[in-house]
Enzyme design. Structure first.
Site, mmCIF file in Angstrom:
data_model
loop_
_atom_site.group_PDB
_atom_site.id
_atom_site.type_symbol
_atom_site.label_atom_id
_atom_site.label_comp_id
_atom_site.label_asym_id
_atom_site.label_seq_id
_atom_site.Cartn_x
_atom_site.Cartn_y
_atom_site.Cartn_z
ATOM 1 N N HIS A 36 105.366 29.126 -16.956
ATOM 2 C CA HIS A 36 106.025 28.872 -16.049
ATOM 3 C C HIS A 36 104.042 28.165 -15.347
ATOM 4 C CE1 HIS A 36 106.446 30.256 -11.473
ATOM 5 N NE2 HIS A 36 105.451 28.959 -11.271
ATOM 6 N N TYR A 67 111.792 24.437 -1.213
ATOM 7 C CA TYR A 67 110.448 25.188 -0.064
ATOM 8 C C TYR A 67 111.032 23.822 1.464
ATOM 9 C CZ TYR A 67 108.460 27.306 -3.743
ATOM 10 O OH TYR A 67 107.918 28.639 -4.266
ATOM 11 N N GLU A 72 113.471 30.485 -6.172
ATOM 12 C CA GLU A 72 111.574 30.101 -5.697
ATOM 13 C C GLU A 72 112.540 30.483 -3.822
ATOM 14 O OE1 GLU A 72 108.478 28.275 -6.917
ATOM 15 O OE2 GLU A 72 108.785 29.013 -8.789
ATOM 16 N N ASN A 121 114.324 26.091 -7.053
ATOM 17 C CA ASN A 121 113.359 26.148 -6.182
ATOM 18 C C ASN A 121 112.737 25.476 -5.196
ATOM 19 O OD1 ASN A 121 112.715 28.073 -8.769
ATOM 20 N ND2 ASN A 121 110.723 27.459 -8.787
ATOM 21 N N ARG A 180 111.782 38.378 -10.781
ATOM 22 C CA ARG A 180 112.038 36.994 -11.278
ATOM 23 C C ARG A 180 110.295 36.829 -12.123
ATOM 24 N NH1 ARG A 180 111.272 30.869 -10.331
ATOM 25 N NH2 ARG A 180 110.424 30.459 -12.489
ATOM 26 N N GLU A 214 110.130 24.223 -12.760
ATOM 27 C CA GLU A 214 109.749 23.094 -12.097
ATOM 28 C C GLU A 214 109.325 22.283 -13.097
ATOM 29 O OE1 GLU A 214 107.379 23.710 -8.681
ATOM 30 O OE2 GLU A 214 109.230 24.921 -8.139
#
Length: 1790
Positions: A1357, A1542, A1607, A1540, A1312, A1402
């Site tokens: 992005h 985390y 991500e 995404n 990606r 995002e």
């Protein structure tokens, strides 16, 4: 008549069981004729008169009758005839008179038939003219075989040939044989009977259902009432001091809608009470939306139940929580899981669950169709009951179908006072009852037919009823009215179920009569049961549940044609002014009514079925005002009512098996809201925590339960098992070295990384581990001068004003001296195994000496110890916890050597007095504190300030006093008592400032020796002080000019006496200090300066409410290891450990939860990983208390104590519930979330890694690229950390080959990357396409294609062309079209090669950080909503462009990537934290996902922002609105869900007032759990469990779309370490959670992308945070990509496509493979892992090989230089030797 009546009429006390009827064993009572007249007035025609064969013919011979008895019966029969009643004469029962039994035996003897015939002839001769109806024998069901046959023969001989001597002047008598008449308990027949009761024999049914038995209702009432009517008030209220049966069940209750809250949680449907409250119909518009928040507080509620000591808990199930619509098709699994959790928690705590299926909270969806008036509800309820039985019946063994259904019919559908508020007492009320009865029956039959055999439970119904007492006892009309009152309330439901399947005759007759006299205004319409329905309803109960609260005086009246029970029933109700009132206008205290009602029920409804009575509700409300905790009125109410139940059991023989107090806690009381309080526990509805505090009634009830009633109970105390009958002295050890051998602990642990230090350890302690809690006498007892206690040094100190700021003292403290039961409640609730407390020396010996013995003080501790042992809690007793009797301090206290013997005498007394039950003794608590703070610094009593000498002398005496006490126990008591004796020493952990500096390590070791070794070394090693201490003090003393050391010396005898005087090692620990060596001053003389070191806080750890006492959990493990090494591996008990919080922290003590979560785990690590013999853990403390010099400013307690309240109420904190869970689990067993799932992803799973253009490409001005907003932002001062920029970044623009090379090493199938908008379209428009820029991406695609790696391309992005930002960027709506044009260029130019597109990466970050907070480019503040609006529309346009123009030919996928954390409520027990978590998610992921996947912004978000905007005076919401057309165009613009993720956060509410921005709107703060491991980014903690949860959330919230994780990764900062174990750990655990989401949760997960391929420019963090799988060495101009260890692990996961099960043996995917080459090479060389190279025959990583090469070069260079140097030295030496020889010759010559 009953014998009770007889006794009452004769002035004797009531009591005894009911007889069938009067038997002439006593004179005829004076009131009998009045009674018969009353019966006749009520239409009674016959009266049963059982004759007594034994009384009439005592010898059995007709020739020898007892004339007095004959005359008695003749008189009785005559009275009956005079008043118009016909006698029904029963000749005999079935029991043979004793005089005949001795001769004939039983009925098996044929001779008895002749004797009975003679007796019958005698009877007919004596009484024949007085009766026309006769029963020969009754109760024949007791006979079998020959007995029964002979009895029938006896009847036949009497029936056929009537005695010729009898001359019947009246018509021919009727003679019957009666079976089972004794079960009818009837002594009259009412006029509506057409047949006499002759019951055929039937066997018992396992279901306890019986054939119909017609009751004479009014007679039962009269009989019950008259039994008690003549009692005096003293007889009525006489208190019975006795116990309940051994198996009696003690319960308390709650009702779902009153306590649960969570009104819309987990998909719960609206109930009629939710609707009622939302319409503002309750007191002050209150609602049950939150109530007690029990939906989130199962642990809290069960905690209260354990404290109460109940063995049963009755709760109701919310129909709408299980079936939101009322029907099975809407089943909510979350609702069912709530009840699973509750039931399991109850059973785990030894409490039996009793479930009520329906307690008034009907699903509103059913009410919309008529609710209980609609006959279809019967089937719905049956289905609901079926589900509950099947789901919960394996654990629930007692069921109430309904609770107080009369209230539903009366108040819900009759008067309309309750929900659903229907006012229809003519039709609806009766129809509701009709349907509820049928529903009950159907539920019973479902259980009976499907579940009873397997589950073995019982199903009943809980009916409410007052007792009805006639207003005027002399008026038969009032008596009859009271009976009608009961029939209209209790009989309405009980009669169909327990008697004959139909409504009571009185009720039916009354209604029919009213309908007759009120033809024009029908007052009531009673539905009719069919014969089938009657049969199906009758007998459908295994017990009768009774809810009873009060009584009424009832008078007869003419109700006219008024609907309702009083109108139709022709009665009025009243209360006696003498009855105590309550907060409710319908509950008055009349306890005696309960006993009468129980007798009535037993006779009226249960005389055949014999099912037991369960008192399912009894209680009273108090007002919400005044002292709500001191509820003396409730105590008196409960005491009286419980005692009436006891009397009914013992005196009346009523089968009552359970008593239930309503209720467990205050709740939502319907129309009264929270204004009436029924609870045993006070709930503070003003606080979001909804804290529960026991009222005095809770403690009273627990005492009743403990005694099982009211008998004075002699507590049987079982002394603990004797285990330590021989001395347990620790063996002597050689003295410590300087530094000690324990310095290895620093070597072992101090080099740990943060990851290694914080990695949580899951496991458990061994069985038998001692879990405890602590207190000390002065801190909690109070009663400072009560019952002869003498003053202590702390009493003296605190009575002096100014000693402590604010002048707090321990005069009352927690008042435990007077509140032992309240302390026991907490300990029971916690279920601790041990309780550590101290004895107050001055309470036992007021002046410190045995001669002053205070027995009351001894009695207090005996009660405490006995109570602990009775509750199976081990007493851990501290003999001295700082509160020295003042009288002894007057003799210089511990500075006086005489104290050794005085203390020993006190210990001797305590061992002798309490040692039979106490098996764990500690002589002193923290003697170092006593010596230093008390006699050195003078901070605490006795406040002696002599820092250089007194502490050492005092410690010397303390050590010898301890040793003497130990020997006293060892010599005199150990053999008989078998206990343990030790001492509790305090110790911080000491960490050297620099572990690599020996002097600092020595300083740390010295600090421990001065604190812990001062006492531990003499006791646990060699009887003497540590050499480090002797050396330091000795040298300092000499330097100070003293002739001897200030540290006293022990004689050899003393050393021998002291060493080994401990059976285990007790340690108190709270914090860690950082120490460094200093040369301290010589003056003044001080213990502090003797140590030659300085102390500092461990600055990285959380602070606490006490300064210099940070929470440094890892220090505990190290301290325990140090003790193990230093003191010979002793058994260690952690005797104190806890944390202080300030007074603002009451019950929601999250910091304390984290403290225990981390500290206990460190103890577990020490035990499980290091082999330390940790035997017990004691949490400090049981409750907030007097905290010495801090007074009441801080609290250590697991329970909050309100010191402003004289009752000192104790309220459990969140930490109490947490600590209970830790103890229950015996540590931290591996949770399911942490267990590895072995398995593979689908074969088509896409493995990828990622980058972004601006972060890696560099070449920021190359080949026509335009400027981006990040180019400008990074070149603006103070915007990016360390002034970094991405001008070069990773130089990927020029290193395509290098990037693809590392991609191949990872084995990814996809890559990606993003396209730089300004590189392709420099000014952001398609006016000019930069072909050079496009060519870069073509070359990248070529390289990927050659490597067989599929591209995943992100259009945007974050690097917006600066030219577009100059015209507003994402704030300007024109950007929607600009983005579409840009997408069109890429689709057309690259689309043939790209099959996976991401429109935006995002957008939350773009909008919120770029246009909201301004921390990211372009640095705009407060415009996030408009930016987000345009981002969403731009995405939709790009999607439609691809869908309409390119999809058919290119066949790709296109969607958006949305990011989000997972969020957990900071406290899962608080609705407001749960709500904050919901807001966090909806304002984060929902902001963008909801419009795209569901259409429009989340409703929650729209509602909040609009409401806050309008409240601020704005004309409309600050959140832009989509038009209907835009909603339609945006909704569904996705081919997959790009995601995404985390990390996870904890959320809690934050009120920012009128702050009009995103943060103010969201109203949510975040924090993290201290156990979560940090990363290189402040916001990112390792929380794998959250990954699975948010994937499941996406599935549930957005319709289970295909999900591509685009991500996921973790950062580090600081020194580079290629062995990035934290990243390996992160990927292993996160990817495994993804596998769980796919396999276990059914998430349609299609791919996973690791962020990131390599370290790069991390936006505002610059290069300080590194996420890469490959390290980019920025100090090397070539920017080499060097693999970290995590790259190898990620590659292996990809190769295995998941996690092969090691139990199946090594999987081939774990075998490293050679990288593919263009020409196959056959080789026998070993295949190296991805990140290894062959270097001189060694397998090394590239970086290690590079280092090795440099090292070899350095060695070669050094060798050459070395050889040159050696040659030089040899030549030089040769010259010197020659010169020396010459000089030697010269010397000789001289």
């Amino acid at each position: 008549m009953t014998n009770e009546q007889v006794k009452s009429l004769n002035g004797k006390p009531p009591g005894g069981t009911l007889l069938d009827a009067f038997d002439c064993s006593h004179p005829i009572p004076p009131g009998s004729r009045q009674y018969f007249e009353y019966l006749h007035s009520r239409g009674v025609t016959h009266f049963k008169v059982p004759l007594s064969w034994a009384q009439l013919l005592p010898t059995g011979l007709p020739s020898q009758p007892q004339r007095a008895v004959v005359t008695c019966y003749q008189t009785l029969l005559g009275q009956l005839l005079e008043v118009g009643l016909q006698p029904l004469v029963v000749l005999h029962g079935s029991t043979v008179p004793e005089v005949l039994r001795s001769k004939y035996g039983g009925w098996e003897n044929q001779g008895l038939v002749d004797m009975f015939q003679q007796y019958a002839e005698f009877v007919f001769e004596e009484f024949g003219e007085l009766g026309d109806s006769w029963v020969t024998l009754s109760g024949l069901d007791e006979l079998k075989g020959a007995e029964l046959q002979n009895a029938l023969d006896a009847h036949t001989t009497v029936y056929r040939p009537l005695p010729p001597a009898v001359s019947w002047e009246s018509p021919m008598p009727r003679i019957f044989v009666g079976f089972l008449l004794k079960y009818s308990h009837l002594n009259s027949f009412s006029t509506h009977f057409s047949l006499y009761l002759i019951q055929p024999h039937q066997s018992d049914d396992t279901n306890k259902r019986n054939e119909p038995l017609t009751s004479s209702c009014s007679m039962t009432y009269y009989k019950t009432w008259s039994n008690f009517a003549t009692m005096t008030s003293s007889e009525r209220d006489a208190f019975l001091n006795d116990s309940f049966p051994a198996d009696f069940q003690w319960a308390t209750s709650s009702e779902s809608f009153k306590v649960e809250g969570g009104w819309s949680e987990g998909g719960k449907g609206e109930t009629i009470w939710d609707h009622f409250g939302h319409q503002g119909l309750a007191f002050e518009n209150q609602t049950a939306d939150l109530a007690c928040d029990s939906f989130h507080k199962v642990d809290y509620d069960v905690y209260l139940l354990r404290g109460l000591h109940v063995n049963t808990y009755q709760f109701s199930i919310s129909w709408a929580r299980i079936f939101p619509s009322g029907h099975r098709g809407s089943q909510s699994e979350k609702g069912a899981l709530y009840y699973d959790k509750l039931i399991n928690a109850l059973i785990e705590s030894g409490i039996q669950p009793v479930a009520t299926l329906y307690h008034w909270d009907l699903p509103q969806a059913l009410q919309n169709y008529g609710g209980w008036t609609n006959t279809s509800i019967v089937e719905a309820f049956k289905d609901y009951a079926d589900f509950c039985f099947s789901r919960f019946g394996d654990r629930v063994k007692t069921w109430n179908t309904f609770s107080s259904p009369w209230v539903v019919s009366h108040a819900g559908y009759g008067t309309g006072e309750h929900a659903p508020g229907i006012k229809d007492y003519v039709v609806a009320s009766y129809q509701v009852t009709h349907n509820m009865l049928k529903s009950h029956a159907e539920a019973w039959h479902v259980y009976n037919d499907k579940y009873r055999m397997k589950q073995g439970g019982k199903v009943g119904i809980a009916l409410n009823s007052d007792w009805a007492e006639p207003m005027n006892a002399s008026r038969p009309e009032d008596i009859a009215a009271a009976d009608r009152y009961l029939q209209f309330m209790l009989g309405w439901f009980a009669h169909p179920i327990f008697v004959d399947g139909d409504y009571p005759a009185t009720l039916k007759t009354q209604i029919e009569e009213k309908r007759r006299v009120c033809p024009s205004s029908e007052p009531a319409r009673l539905p009719v049961f069919t014969p089938e329905e009657r049969k199906r309803i009758h007998g459908t109960a295994d017990f009768l549940g009774l809810n009873h609260y009060t009584s009424r005086l009832v008078s007869n009246s003419n109700g006219g044609c008024t609907p309702g029970p009083q109108g139709v029933g022709d009665f009025q109700t009243h209360v006696d002014p003498s009855w105590s009132s309550t907060a409710s206008d319908w509950i008055y205290s009349a306890p005696w009514g309960l006993r009468r009602l129980l007798n009535y029920i037993s006779t009226e409804y249960l005389n055949v079925s014999k099912v037991p009575i369960h008192i399912t509700g009894n209680g009273m409300p108090t007002e919400y005002s005044g002292n709500t905790l001191s509820d003396t009125s409730r105590i008196e109410y409960m005491r009286s009512y419980i005692n009436e139940a006891l009397k009914a059991i013992h005196w009346d023989g009523v089968n009552v098996q359970r008593y239930t107090v309503q209720s467990l806690m205050d709740g939502f009381e319907g129309p009264q809201g929270y204004n009436e309080r029924f609870g045993l526990h006070h709930v503070n509805f003003d606080l979001p925590d909804r804290p529960r505090t026991p009222k005095q009634s809770a403690y009273f009830y627990s005492q009743v339960i403990e005694k099982n009633g009211f008998a004075s109970k002699n507590q049987v105390i079982y002394a603990p098992e004797l285990k330590n009958m021989k001395s347990n002295k620790v063996p002597p050890m050689p003295p410590s070295t300087v530094p000690s051998q324990a310095k290895d602990v620093w070597r072992k642990f101090s080099s740990q990384t943060n990851f290694q230090r914080k990695l949580y350890h899951y496991g458990t302690f061994p069985q038998g581990f001692s879990w405890g809690v602590s207190s000390s006498a002065y801190q909690i007892e109070g009663g400072w001068n009560a019952d002869g206690k003498g003053p202590s040094v702390w009493d003296t100190f605190t009575q002096k004003p100014g000693s402590i700021p604010g002048n707090p003292n321990g005069n009352v403290a927690c008042d435990s001296y007077h509140r032992l039961d309240e302390d026991f409640y907490m300990l029971r609730a916690l279920r601790v195994k041990s309780y550590r407390f101290s004895l107050s020396w001055s309470r036992i010996f007021p002046d410190g000496r045995r001669s002053s013995l205070n027995q009351k003080g001894v009695d207090y501790y005996n009660r405490l110890i006995d109570g602990l042992v009775a509750h199976n809690i081990t007493p851990m007793v501290t003999l001295y916890h700082w509160d020295l009797p003042q009288a002894l301090q007057n003799l210089s206290g511990w500075d006086n050597v005489d104290m050794i013997d005085i203390f020993n005498d006190f210990c001797d007394f305590c061992f002798a007095t309490f040692g039979d039950r106490v098996k764990f003794w500690m002589t002193f608590n923290q003697p170092q504190t006593i010596a230093w703070s008390g006699y050195g610094l003078g901070q605490i009593p006795p406040n002696i300030k002599n820092p250089g000498i007194a502490p050492y002398r005092v410690a010397h005496n303390l050590i010898k006093a301890h040793a003497k006490a130990y020997h006293t126990y060892d010599d005199k008591y150990r053999k008989a008592q078998g206990g343990l004796v030790s001492i509790a020493l305090n110790a911080d952990w000491i960490e050297p400032k620099d572990v690599n500096v020996p002097r600092e390590v020595m300083a740390a070791d010295r600090a421990l020796q001065f604190q812990l070794g001062w006492f531990a070394h003499p006791i646990f090693k060699n009887g003497d002080y540590p050499d480090a201490m002797k050396w330091q003090v000795g040298n300092k003393s000499e330097l100070q000019g003293l002739s001897e050391s200030r540290l006293p010396s022990f004689t050899e005898e003393e050393k021998s006496f002291i060493k080994g005087t401990a059976d285990m090692f007790g340690v108190n620990h709270y914090t860690t200090k950082i120490v460094s060596h200093v040369t301290a001053q010589l003056t003044p003389q001080s213990y502090q300066y003797d140590k030659d070191l300085s102390e500092a806080e461990e600055g990285d750890s959380p602070t606490t409410a006490i300064s210099n006492q940070r929470a440094v959990a890892w220090g505990l493990r190290r301290l325990l290891n140090w003790i193990k090494v230093e003191y010979g591996d002793p058994e260690i008990y952690i005797t104190e450990n806890g944390v202080a919080t300030d007074t603002k922290t009451t019950v929601d003590d999250t910091d304390r939860v984290f403290y225990y979560k981390t500290y206990v785990d460190e103890a577990l690590k020490a035990h499980n990983l290091d082999g330390v013999k940790v035997k017990g853990y004691t949490a400090t403390s049981l409750m907030d208390s007097f905290e010495w010099l801090n007074g009441y400013k801080v609290g250590f307690g697991l329970h909050h104590v309100d010191f402003a309240n004289p009752n000192r109420p104790r309220t459990p904190k969140r930490s109490a519930h947490y600590y209970y869970q830790v103890m229950r689990d015996n540590g931290f067993p591996l949770p399911d979330d942490e267990k590895t799932l072995y398995g593979q992803f689908p074969k088509t799973f896409k493995w990828s890694t990622a980058s972004a253009a601006y972060q890696i490409e560099g070449s920021w001005r190359a080949h026509g690229k335009g400027l981006s907003i990040w180019d400008k932002f990074a070149h603006t001062p103070l915007r990016v950390s360390n002034s970094d920029n991405a001008d070069i970044a990773c130089d990927s623009y020029n290193k395509i080959d290098k990037d693809v090379e590392v991609l191949k090493r990872l084995k990814v199938s996809h890559y990606r990357f993003s396209v730089s908008w300004p590189r392709v379209l420099p000014d952001g428009t398609n006016n000019h396409i930069n072909e050079a820029g496009l060519n870069y991406y073509h070359r990248l695609l070529d390289a990927l294609e050659a490597a067989n790696i599929q591209p995943q391309v992100t259009l945007y992005h974050w690097d917006l062309p600066l030219a577009l930002q100059k015209v507003g960027g994402w704030e300007n709506e024109t950007i929607v079209h600009r983005f579409r044009d840009y997408a069109d260029v890429l689709f057309s130019r690259l689309g043939s090669r790209v099959k996976f597109w991401i429109t935006l990466n995002e957008p939350y970050i773009v909008a919120n950080l770029g246009y909201g907070y301004g921390t990211f480019a372009p640095g705009i503040v407060g415009k996030q909503y408009i930016a987000a609006h345009n981002l969403i529309k731009a995405h939709a346009e790009a999607w439609h462009l691809y869908n309409d123009k390119y999809r058919a030919t290119q066949g790709g996928l296109i969607s958006i990537t949305i990011n989000s954390d997972w969020v957990e409520p900071r406290s899962p027990y608080k609705q407001e934290d749960v709500d904050a978590a919901k807001r966090y998610l909806q304002f984060f992921i929902g902001w963008f996902a909801h419009p795209i996947f569901n259409g429009d912004y989340p409703h929650l978000m729209k509602t909040i922002i609009r409401k806050r905007s309008l409240a601020a005076g704005l004309p409309k919401s600050r959140l832009p609105e989509f038009t209907p057309e835009e909603i339609k165009r945006i909704n569904g613009t996705h081919d997959y869900f790009g995601f995404n993720h985390y990390t996870t956060v904890l959320s809690f509410p934050v009120d920012l007032g009128n702050q009009q921005d995103y943060e103010g709107d969201r109203g949510t703060g975040t924090t993290h759990d201290r156990t979560w491991i940090e990363s290189g980014s402040f916001w990112l903690k390792i929380t794998p469990f959250g990954f699975r949860k948010i994937l499941k959330f996406i599935k549930d919230e957005y319709g289970n779309p295909p999900v591509y994780v685009t991500e996921n990764g973790i950062s580090e900062r600081g020194a580079v370490d290629l062995n990035d174990i934290h990243r390996t750990h992160y990927y292993e655990n996160y990817i495994n959670q993804a596998l769980k989401a796919h396999v276990l949760d059914g998430v349609d997960l299609r791919g996973y992308t690791a962020w990131s391929l390599m370290d790069n420019f991390e936006w505002a963090a610059g290069y300080s945070e590194r996420f890469g799988l490959f390290f980019v060495n920025r100090s090397n101009p070539t920017l080499p990509r060097i693999p970290k260890n995590s790259a190898s692990r990620y590659a292996s996961i990809i190769t295995c496509n998941g996690f092969p099960d090691p139990a199946l043996g090594p999987h081939e995917c774990l075998n490293p493979e050679p990288e593919a080459t263009s020409t196959p090479i056959v080789t026998t060389a070993p295949v190296l892992p991805l990140n290894m190279v062959d270097f001189l025959g060694l397998e090394l990583s590239p970086q290690d090989a590079e280092v090795a090469l440099y090292v070899i070069f350095a060695f070669l260079l050094t060798s050459v230089l070395g050889i040159v140097f050696v040659v030089y030295r040899l030549l030089n030496t040769k010259k010197k030797l020659k010169r020396a020889a010459v000089e030697s010759v010269k010397m000789e010559r001289m």
